[in-house]
Scaffold this active site. Structure first.
Site, PDB file in Angstrom:
ATOM      1  N   LYS A 177       0.929  -1.171  -0.118  1.00 61.38           N
ATOM      2  CA  LYS A 177       0.020  -0.186   0.042  1.00 61.38           C
ATOM      3  C   LYS A 177       1.108   1.161  -0.014  1.00 61.38           C
ATOM      4  O   LYS A 177       1.470   1.506   1.006  1.00 61.38           O
ATOM      5  CB  LYS A 177      -1.032  -0.033   1.071  1.00 61.38           C
ATOM      6  CG  LYS A 177      -1.257   1.260   1.858  1.00 61.38           C
ATOM      7  CD  LYS A 177      -2.415   2.039   0.911  1.00 61.38           C
ATOM      8  CE  LYS A 177      -2.644   3.416   1.536  1.00 61.38           C
ATOM      9  NZ  LYS A 177      -1.839   4.675   0.842  1.00 61.38           N
ATOM     10  N   GLU A 252       9.972   2.640  10.688  1.00 61.45           N
ATOM     11  CA  GLU A 252      10.772   3.731  10.434  1.00 61.45           C
ATOM     12  C   GLU A 252       9.866   4.927  10.352  1.00 61.45           C
ATOM     13  O   GLU A 252       9.237   5.307   9.506  1.00 61.45           O
ATOM     14  CB  GLU A 252      11.310   3.680   8.937  1.00 61.45           C
ATOM     15  CG  GLU A 252      12.413   2.436   8.853  1.00 61.45           C
ATOM     16  CD  GLU A 252      13.370   2.523  10.081  1.00 61.45           C
ATOM     17  OE1 GLU A 252      14.063   3.445  10.473  1.00 61.45           O
ATOM     18  OE2 GLU A 252      13.928   1.347  10.268  1.00 61.45           O
ATOM     19  N   CYS A 286      13.200  12.048   6.125  1.00 61.10           N
ATOM     20  CA  CYS A 286      13.251  11.866   7.572  1.00 61.10           C
ATOM     21  C   CYS A 286      14.501  12.081   8.190  1.00 61.10           C
ATOM     22  O   CYS A 286      14.627  12.289   9.389  1.00 61.10           O
ATOM     23  CB  CYS A 286      12.630  10.278   7.897  1.00 61.10           C
ATOM     24  SG  CYS A 286      13.731   9.168   6.841  1.00 61.10           S
ATOM     25  N   GLU A 384       8.973  17.430  14.086  1.00 60.38           N
ATOM     26  CA  GLU A 384       9.472  17.418  12.813  1.00 60.38           C
ATOM     27  C   GLU A 384       8.594  18.208  11.816  1.00 60.38           C
ATOM     28  O   GLU A 384       7.374  18.039  11.941  1.00 60.38           O
ATOM     29  CB  GLU A 384       9.148  15.996  12.373  1.00 60.38           C
ATOM     30  CG  GLU A 384       9.732  15.436  10.977  1.00 60.38           C
ATOM     31  CD  GLU A 384       9.456  13.934  10.825  1.00 60.38           C
ATOM     32  OE1 GLU A 384       8.444  13.580  10.969  1.00 60.38           O
ATOM     33  OE2 GLU A 384      10.485  13.482  10.060  1.00 60.38           O
TER      34      GLU A 384
HETATM   35  P1  NDP Z   1       1.395   9.030   7.254  1.00 59.20           P
HETATM   36  O1  NDP Z   1       2.082   8.344   8.166  1.00 59.20           O
HETATM   37  O2  NDP Z   1       0.281   9.467   7.124  1.00 59.20           O
HETATM   38  O3  NDP Z   1       1.495   8.208   5.687  1.00 59.20           O
HETATM   39  C1  NDP Z   1       2.405   7.001   5.344  1.00 59.20           C
HETATM   40  C2  NDP Z   1       1.752   6.039   4.744  1.00 59.20           C
HETATM   41  O4  NDP Z   1       0.837   5.484   5.670  1.00 59.20           O
HETATM   42  C3  NDP Z   1       0.874   6.014   3.758  1.00 59.20           C
HETATM   43  O5  NDP Z   1       0.928   5.020   3.033  1.00 59.20           O
HETATM   44  C4  NDP Z   1      -0.439   6.260   4.345  1.00 59.20           C
HETATM   45  O6  NDP Z   1      -1.832   6.445   3.394  1.00 59.20           O
HETATM   46  C5  NDP Z   1      -0.528   5.157   5.120  1.00 59.20           C
HETATM   47  N1  NDP Z   1      -1.543   5.520   6.425  1.00 59.20           N
HETATM   48  C6  NDP Z   1      -2.274   6.473   6.569  1.00 59.20           C
HETATM   49  N2  NDP Z   1      -3.117   6.087   7.743  1.00 59.20           N
HETATM   50  C7  NDP Z   1      -2.835   4.946   8.025  1.00 59.20           C
HETATM   51  C8  NDP Z   1      -3.497   4.142   8.985  1.00 59.20           C
HETATM   52  N3  NDP Z   1      -4.267   4.434   9.743  1.00 59.20           N
HETATM   53  N4  NDP Z   1      -2.942   3.089   9.065  1.00 59.20           N
HETATM   54  C9  NDP Z   1      -1.945   2.466   8.225  1.00 59.20           C
HETATM   55  N5  NDP Z   1      -1.422   3.326   7.163  1.00 59.20           N
HETATM   56  C10 NDP Z   1      -1.758   4.468   7.151  1.00 59.20           C
HETATM   57  O7  NDP Z   1       2.208  10.281   6.534  1.00 59.20           O
HETATM   58  P2  NDP Z   1       1.739  11.643   5.816  1.00 59.20           P
HETATM   59  O8  NDP Z   1       1.960  11.281   4.440  1.00 59.20           O
HETATM   60  O9  NDP Z   1       0.328  12.157   6.038  1.00 59.20           O
HETATM   61  O10 NDP Z   1       2.646  12.775   6.099  1.00 59.20           O
HETATM   62  C11 NDP Z   1       2.601  13.352   7.425  1.00 59.20           C
HETATM   63  C12 NDP Z   1       4.014  13.508   8.314  1.00 59.20           C
HETATM   64  O11 NDP Z   1       4.510  12.191   8.446  1.00 59.20           O
HETATM   65  C13 NDP Z   1       4.910  14.251   7.327  1.00 59.20           C
HETATM   66  O12 NDP Z   1       4.821  15.681   7.173  1.00 59.20           O
HETATM   67  C14 NDP Z   1       6.175  14.029   7.943  1.00 59.20           C
HETATM   68  O13 NDP Z   1       6.390  14.823   9.366  1.00 59.20           O
HETATM   69  C15 NDP Z   1       5.750  12.316   8.565  1.00 59.20           C
HETATM   70  N6  NDP Z   1       6.372  11.467   7.467  1.00 59.20           N
HETATM   71  C16 NDP Z   1       7.663  10.756   7.720  1.00 59.20           C
HETATM   72  C17 NDP Z   1       8.405  10.040   6.707  1.00 59.20           C
HETATM   73  C18 NDP Z   1       9.494   9.324   7.054  1.00 59.20           C
HETATM   74  O14 NDP Z   1      10.237   9.138   6.160  1.00 59.20           O
HETATM   75  N7  NDP Z   1       9.733   9.021   8.263  1.00 59.20           N
HETATM   76  C19 NDP Z   1       7.367   9.761   5.477  1.00 59.20           C
HETATM   77  C20 NDP Z   1       6.335  10.419   5.431  1.00 59.20           C
HETATM   78  C21 NDP Z   1       5.744  11.350   6.275  1.00 59.20           C
HETATM   79  P3  NDP Z   1      -2.383   7.620   2.584  1.00 59.20           P
HETATM   80  O15 NDP Z   1      -1.038   8.177   1.825  1.00 59.20           O
HETATM   81  O16 NDP Z   1      -3.241   6.952   1.796  1.00 59.20           O
HETATM   82  O17 NDP Z   1      -2.704   8.294   3.723  1.00 59.20           O
END
Ligand code: NDP
Length: 485
Positions: A177, A252, A286, A384
């Protein structure tokens, strides 16, 4: 409107629409009026079908030798390289990162595939001495079972591949996903695996919203392990559900990565790498540098050099030549990052450079933003931001810098700039992170090295390198007594 295609789920070797009949339209963050295409929006039922397909493929995939599994990954690497320009262009249009960065990511994806292709030829266990005469004792690594991979939008090619490639070579089928905003890139990456000859059901793609399908992916009775990269909030929910349902999990999560700049450092190098570390990929990594602790004696000179570097950044559509920073990925990111910049100003940090938004084709552009004289009470120093923002802080000496660098819930990566071997080694030993850079920027990963953090930045075995085997396999102990008469 330039609608190019409708991208579907890939389940059991077939490209299929989600049962919702709903689609999600993708817009270019560099020019939000430009439609890139549509992706299907999955339901819980679609995920159940994908898990079923993966479960059906599991025995056949496990039975194939790891050398032959690796051969498919090698083919996928070649195909990914051939299609790198197209996939990179799509990723740039979906999430704004510069083409040079998305192309680099695609090529890195190919090297990760080659690394894990080779893994199929390495040892898969150990022969141990047994106390019983004539007995052979083995510890053999075997697949864990169906793996759910949930990935974010910020590295839409490399992060999925560094989860999928080891999962596959160690004999596990995958249900993937991706971040919804980068679903088209995900479909193109999945096609690479299909065209490399992966048997039906071994890799399944479910597009759609994590908030709808995330729970079932984590709790489904036939999913054995969940690997996730993304925000701390979602990660903690996955940890809770996975624990309750007895699933293996690997998280992560975020970072708040510090750079420590000491008076004996090469200041030109440190200033360049602090700015690169903060602004590369528009700060949406990140491992981005988001705090810098600078010894008071060199603070003013360092600030000047940082501003000089920030002034060199050219902002625009990442598909254009000569651009060094693209837009942030979405309106949501734009609002979040500009909100943090406002908080920085409101809470009294000194705005040294940038801080404004730019209107180019209505895109989500934010200037590289440097705050000075920040303190640990400020939101921008603790949370962050995931955008092109860095906070500089003056410290009396190395000890204060180390103490403050460690004063965070996060523990992903940290950098120190110094010519002192003693301080470099001390920092290496005492910095509370998973990855340390001596005279380097906080970001960066190589396929053969473990990647991941400590504290709130991650849980479970590290990703990449040989560490991946810890998550994607389990040890089976086998005792063989050949003398039965
Ligand atoms: P999310 O954690 O929401 O998204 C990461 C993944 O998780 C996506 O595939 C998302 O799907 C999915 N997801 C969302 N909700 C759920 C759930 N309830 N259960 C399981 N999977 C889920 O991050 P965002 O994209 O919203 O970004 C928000 C913030 O997170 C950023 O601003 C940043 O601070 C942090 N982030 C950190 C990352 C890293 O590399 N450590 C990477 C990305 C974000 P969908 O896209 O459909 O919502």
């Amino acid at each position: 409107m330039n609608v190019v295609a409708n991208y579907l789920n890939f389940i059991g070797g077939e490209w299929v629409s989600a049962s919702s009949g709903e689609t999600h339209e993708h817009f270019n963050p560099a020019k939000p009026s430009e439609s890139i295409g549509f992706t299907t929006v999955s339901t819980v039922g679609d995920v159940e079908k994908a898990v079923e397909a993966a479960k059906s493929a599991a025995a056949g995939w496990k039975a194939m030798s790891s050398v032959n599994r690796g051969e498919i990954l090698r083919k996928a690497a070649d195909i990914l390289e051939e299609r790198a320009d197209d996939i990179a262009k799509t990723a740039t249009q979906e999430m704004g990162k510069r083409f040079i960065e998305t192309k680099g990511e695609a090529l890195r994806g190919a090297s990760i595939l080659r690394y894990y292709a080779q893994e199929g030829m390495r040892k898969k266990g150990e022969v141990l001495p047994s106390a019983a005469n004539g007995t052979t004792l083995l510890a053999v690594r075997v697949p864990v079972g169906v793996v759910a991979a949930i990935t974010p939008w910020n590295f839409p090619i490399a992060i999925p591949i560094w989860k999928i490639a080891p999962a596959l070579v160690f004999g596990n089928p995958v249900v993937w996903k991706p971040g919804q905003e980068t679903g088209i890139t995900a479909a193109k990456v999945t096609k690479v695996f299909e065209d490399a000859g992966l048997p039906a059901g071994v890799l399944n793609l479910v597009l759609g919203r994590g908030s709808v399908v995330g729970d079932v992916l984590t709790t489904h009775k036939d999913v054995a392990a969940v690997t996730f990269t993304g925000s701390n909030a979602v990660g903690q929910n996955i940890a809770k559900l996975a624990t309750e349902h007895g699933k293996k999990f690997q998280l992560e999560l975020g970072g708040k990565n510090p750079a420590v700049v000491l008076e004996d450092a090469n200041l030109d190098l440190a200033a360049r790498l602090v700015v690169e570390g903060a602004m590369k990929q528009t700060g949406q990594r990140c491992t981005a540098t988001s705090r810098a602790y600078v010894e008071a004696s060199i603070y003013d000179e360092f600030v000047e050099k940082v501003i000089e570097n920030a002034k060199q950044i050219t902002i625009g559509d990442g598909l254009q030549d000569g651009i060094t920073m693209g837009p942030v990925a979405s309106k949501k990111q734009f609002d979040t990052v500009t909100g943090y910049i406002q908080k920085g100003k409101d809470e009294g940090a000194e705005l040294l450079y940038g801080g404004s938004t730019l209107d180019i084709d209505g895109g989500y552009y934010i200037e590289p933003t440097i705050f000075g004289n920040a303190t640990h009470e400020m939101t921008i120093v603790n949370e962050e931001i995931f955008g092109p923002v860095v906070a500089l802080m003056k410290v009396a000496d190395y000890n204060e810098a180390l103490e403050k660098a460690n004063n965070t819930i996060y523990g992903l990566s940290a950098a120190v700039f110094t010519d002192s071997l003693e301080k470099a080694f001390h920092f290496m030993e005492n910095s509370e992170v998973g990855m340390v850079q001596i005279n380097g920027e906080t970001g960066g990963a190589e396929p053969q090295a473990p990647f991941g953090g400590t504290k709130a930045s991650g849980q479970g075995p590290k990703e990449q390198g040989q560490s991946a085997a810890e998550f994607f396999t389990t040890n089976k102990t086998v005792t063989i007594n050949p003398f039965t008469k």
